[in-house]
Write a protein that holds these residues in place. Sequence first.
Motif: not given
Lengths: 327, 389
Positions: A47, A49-50, A53-54, A56-58, A61, A83, A86-87, A134-135, B24-25, B28, B31-32, B101-105
């Motif tokens: 879990x 990684x997501x 990403x969520x 960081x992007x929301x 960024x 992981x 990497x993100x 979720x953010x 990334x966006x 995101x 995933x959501x 959801x599983x996010x891997x490199x």
Amino acid sequence: MSKTNGWLNSNTFHHAEFRDLQRLVDEKERLGLTISLCIPTLNEEATIGKEVVVFRSELQQRYPLLDEIAVIDSGSSDRTLEVAAAFGADTYLASEILPHLEPKRGKGENLWKAIYQLRGDIIVYIDADIKNIHPRFVYGLVAPLVYRPEVKYVKAFYDRPLAAGGGVRPTGGGRVTEILIRPLFSLFFPELSFIIQPLSGEYAVRREVLEAIPFPIGYGVETSHLLDVYTRWGIEAFAQTDLDQRVHFNQPTLSLGRMSFAIMQTFLSRAESLGVVGGLPELNRVLRQFQARDDEYEAVEFAFTEDERPPMIEVAEYRTKRSTSNG
Amino acid sequence: MDERFARILARVPAYASEMRRLEDILLTNLVMVAEIPSPTFGERRRMEWVLDRLSQYRLERCSTDEGGNALGILPGRTGERNILLVAHLDTPVDDNLDHTVMLQPGSVSGVGLADNSLGVAALVTLPLALNALGVELESNLILMGSTRALGRGDLAGTRFFLNNTDLQIDSGLCLEGVRLGRLSYASIGMLRGIISYRLPDEYDWTRFGAGGAIVSMNDIITRILEIPLPRRPRTAIVFSSIEGGGPGSKVPTHAELQIEVRSDSGDIVEDLHRRISNIAHEVASLAGAEAEFEVIARRRPGGLEFSHPLPERARDILTALELPPRISPSTAELSAFVDRGIPAMRLGLTSSEDLDEAYERLDIEPIAVGMAQVVGLLEAIDQGCCDHE
């Protein structure tokens, strides 16, 4: 209780109240605040990684609410740190922060070391096992601290409808909260029973508070926080935010028993030192649970002593680091 | 080659590089949306999420229609054309499955990603992509998350919108998670139905035997397999699923078979419909039982010619992105456009190795190329490079 009812109304929020993220970022920048996200981990490669990403992007960024995203790991045997890195998260092994200290292993240890390692005026802690990330999990907790200077500690609570009907929707905590913590708080610290989910693992706190309170390294950390912050700053220092649903992995009852045993140790030691209860004997530190094997019951014993870190402000390296960074 | 299109082709590879910065966006959004279960007829929460996202990205007229679709418009400079970009919101996945959801490199795993969470994520990310690339279209771009596309849904969401909108839709693009490089611009004829076989309460076991509904359904399948199918026009019968019986030793009284007939010829589809229906009724009548062949979805064959400028430009764009185009017919969203004579194509966005399992794993790296392909083709449509002369 009318005072606490007033607190419940004025200090209980829903994340949707803060969905204007641009306004939140503007206010954060106006106040010159920095905000750090800490995700404590142990074997969370599925879990992490997501989550990174969520957020960081929301929240970096799109809306620069977070100044850093850090994963502090207890020594995962899987690829959690790889992981996360990497993100784009900053990754740390808890044992490598203040490495000269005797190593301790537990979630509380990671949270405590985050105070030393991270630079935010506010630190928001989010568990890594959230399935419906979720953010809102971050901005819902941070926003009351940004908008309300008197608030120091914001707890999450979640929509967990136990039954629906008649216009009443009971919202409460998990099993340990409802069976153990809420009855204890109701008996000894009634104002704290207004905190809907005292054991939720997600909260945002001002640094001035975090550095001033001790940290049990295990399951007792949330309970001790509530008692220590309440004792020192009162119920007005708290706020709580409804983050809607949080989907996570359910723990088996035996695990909850072990959690309760550790929490009871923390609670009783705090209650005794505050003079709320007295004359306690020396507590037994072994929990005995049973499992059935064929026709026989087998006792399984767990020895727990809830170890504790002192307030970070008492650590010389921390004071040096902060005075250097502030100077 | 048209100079305008040559310029588009020249910049499409750079789009792919730029799109990596939006990765990334897009992840995101993926995933959501993928963690919201969305079975056919149960897309409401996903529709609300799409609407919320389109509003956040400041599209105009963000709304839902009576078909349950989520819509937003990115107005063009002149608005003389309307391009409809569609991704269906439903997935062929039960809502009680774990949607984590599983996010891997390098990869993303979960259920319903290929069909069609990635398409939806790409749809809502597109306004940001156009903005990041500095692409401003002359045409209005209508983004739609459509409902009830799969199974019994029979493309109801897209059909509803196309039948009821007051906008004239000039072109359409349908986004699907996989596969990047696969282009669909023609719809094959298709008929999807369920054969239900039921023994009546007053069934005479002494006269007709105790084989039960499963044995009879087996007879029906055997008879269907004996139908000679032509090699041209290409034709196939697909047995999708079978259900029957129950626990214990009771003779099964009910069985269901889901079946799909596909052909380049609409006449053959209709002929096979009639034959299969007759087989079901004949087997049932011989056993004193009841059978019904219920049609749950239909597609008429049709679409664009290979030489039509739209698929031709799409092939050129893929070639510019160093991807060999692969042509495949579609039974999906495209059919709704075909029925109304609107030039349209279906585009895939990435590659995958695990599509046969419910838990899919998609490759992340090609998604940027898939998005570049979409933007390039949108520009080509917008600038009239895909118009039939």
